[in-house]
Design an enzyme around this catalytic site. Structure first.
Site, PDB file in Angstrom:
ATOM      1  N   ALA A 214       0.841  -1.197   0.000  1.00  0.00           N
ATOM      2  CA  ALA A 214       0.000   0.000   0.000  1.00  0.00           C
ATOM      3  C   ALA A 214       0.876   1.246   0.000  1.00  0.00           C
ATOM      4  CB  ALA A 214      -0.939  -0.002   1.207  1.00  0.00           C
ATOM      5  N   ASP A 215       1.930   1.235   0.804  1.00  0.00           N
ATOM      6  CA  ASP A 215       2.865   2.360   0.841  1.00  0.00           C
ATOM      7  C   ASP A 215       3.593   2.524  -0.484  1.00  0.00           C
ATOM      8  OD1 ASP A 215       3.315   3.606   3.729  1.00  0.00           O
ATOM      9  OD2 ASP A 215       2.928   1.483   4.014  1.00  0.00           O
TER      10      ASP A 215
END
Length: 411
Positions: free
Chosen positions: A180-181
């Site tokens: 996600a990052d």
């Protein structure tokens, strides 16, 4: 030395940990001058994310964690306490000389210091201001904190990653890397470049970019999300199996594991030939891709014992010769020992004064430009390494002014 595509762009990186620093690192790799702002004393939170840490000549841990090293190369670091009025004034002076500001504070935090987009755009109307947060600047969840695994859970990725429920060990699974990052950082990097193009070529004003890790994760479920949106059917976990041609999965050989993808009927036929069972090409259950998808369990039952009779290297050689896509399941030591990975230059070394041998190894940027190649890899800066130089060069401060800020704990 060849200048990078973004060599005339200045970026102020006020982000920490992963998504924001990753985006800023992408811009730095492309030649932008990226100034990382760190808190005096503690610095970026990720400096504490270890072990492992880079070792010094005596074998002791330095403050340079492997996590920090992974997201901060090609940058310069200054320290600044934005909670102090003098620190806020310092940021505003720096922003006046920058094209881009990246931040990942909680929604509304920087407004308290007069460092939000509305405030800073008044001083620099051309500013591209990118905010990366867990849930975005709007919506009922906007104030919430969050971490990568939360977004993998909420965004659907964990529901389609892992073994099916009816297989031992089945259940939702987080991916290893913090996707996600990483994905949000990639979206931010390309959005910033688009905003710069709009500003410099299409006469658009500076603007605020709102990137949410949850949004980025959902968008990156790609064809899985499309499968649901088109059909209404909720995708399920299939372990290592793909959704295209079949078989597409991991198989266990006599001495290890192998990933095989027969993406079309021709490759499937050649796969059957390699295994010595050409009759499986016309088996009524497996003769077409759609049939192999429907009968995937039966396909596995038939092919697993056939593949298990082979050794990995022997089967890889045979499949390569037959034009059937396959690959070993490597650990990271094997990845970086692979001659093809080495030929592609995916590991680079840079000088680092704090390390035992004066070097640090890093993963290279995978983008290969023909005219403006990425060849300059500078080690991530130590905390505040460039504070005095930048305040002098950018803002024209003399030694006395800089010393006064240091005495007050601003830098």
């Amino acid at each position: 030395m060849t200048k990078g595509p973004l060599s005339n762009i200045r970026v102020l990186d006020m982000s920490r940990i992963l998504a924001g620093p990753w985006a800023a690192q992408m811009l730095a790799d492309l030649g932008a001058e990226v100034i990382k702002i760190e808190r005096p004393g503690k610095g970026d939170d990720s400096r504490q994310f270890g072990p492992p840490f880079l070792k010094d000549a005596e074998g002791r841990n330095t403050r340079e964690s492997s996590f920090y090293i992974s997201t901060n190369r090609n940058k310069k670091s200054i320290t600044c306490d934005i909670a102090k009025p003098e620190g806020q004034a310092l940021v505003r002076k720096l922003v006046a000389k920058c094209d881009v500001l990246l931040e990942n504070y909680k929604v509304g935090d920087l407004k308290r210091y007069g460092l939000d987009y509305a405030s800073l755009s008044e001083e620099n109307p051309r500013l591209i201001y990118c905010s990366l947060t867990g849930f975005g600047q709007t919506g009922p969840y906007a104030p919430r904190p969050g971490y990568d695994s939360i977004f993998q859970a909420m965004g659907g990725l964990m529901s389609i990653t892992g073994l099916p429920d009816d297989i031992p060990g089945g259940g939702p699974m987080k991916t290893g890397p913090s996707l996600a990052d990483i994905l949000a950082g990639q979206y931010a990097a390309y959005a910033i470049q688009a905003a710069l193009y709009a500003r410099d070529v299409n006469a658009a004003p500076g603007q605020h970019i709102d990137i949410a890790l949850l949004d980025a994760l959902i968008a990156s479920t790609s064809h899985y999300a499309s499968q649901y949106l088109v059909s209404g059917d909720v995708p399920v976990r299939r372990g290592t199996e793909g959704n295209g041609g079949m078989p597409s999965r991991m198989f266990r050989c006599a001495d290890g594991d192998i990933m095989i993808v027969a993406g079309n009927n021709e490759q499937y036929a050649r796969f059957c030939e390699v295994l010595g069972h050409p009759e499986l090409t016309t088996d009524a259950r497996f003769a077409e891709i759609s049939l192999r998808v429907v009968n995937r369990r039966a396909l596995g039952d038939v092919f697993e014992p056939l593949v298990a009779a082979w050794k990995v290297l022997d089967l890889l050689h045979a499949l390569d010769k037959a034009g059937v896509p396959a690959g070993p399941i490597n650990n990271l030591e094997q990845v970086f020992a692979d001659p093809h990975v080495q030929a592609r230059g995916m590991c680079v070394e840079s000088h680092h004064a704090a390390s035992a041998d004066g070097k640090v190894r890093m993963v290279a940027n995978p983008v290969k430009f023909s005219a403006t190649p990425i060849v300059d890899y500078k080690a991530p800066p130590t905390q505040g390494e460039h504070t005095e130089t930048l305040l002098g060069e950018w803002l024209g401060m003399d030694e006395g002014e800089i010393r006064a800020l240091r005495d007050k704990g601003v830098i």
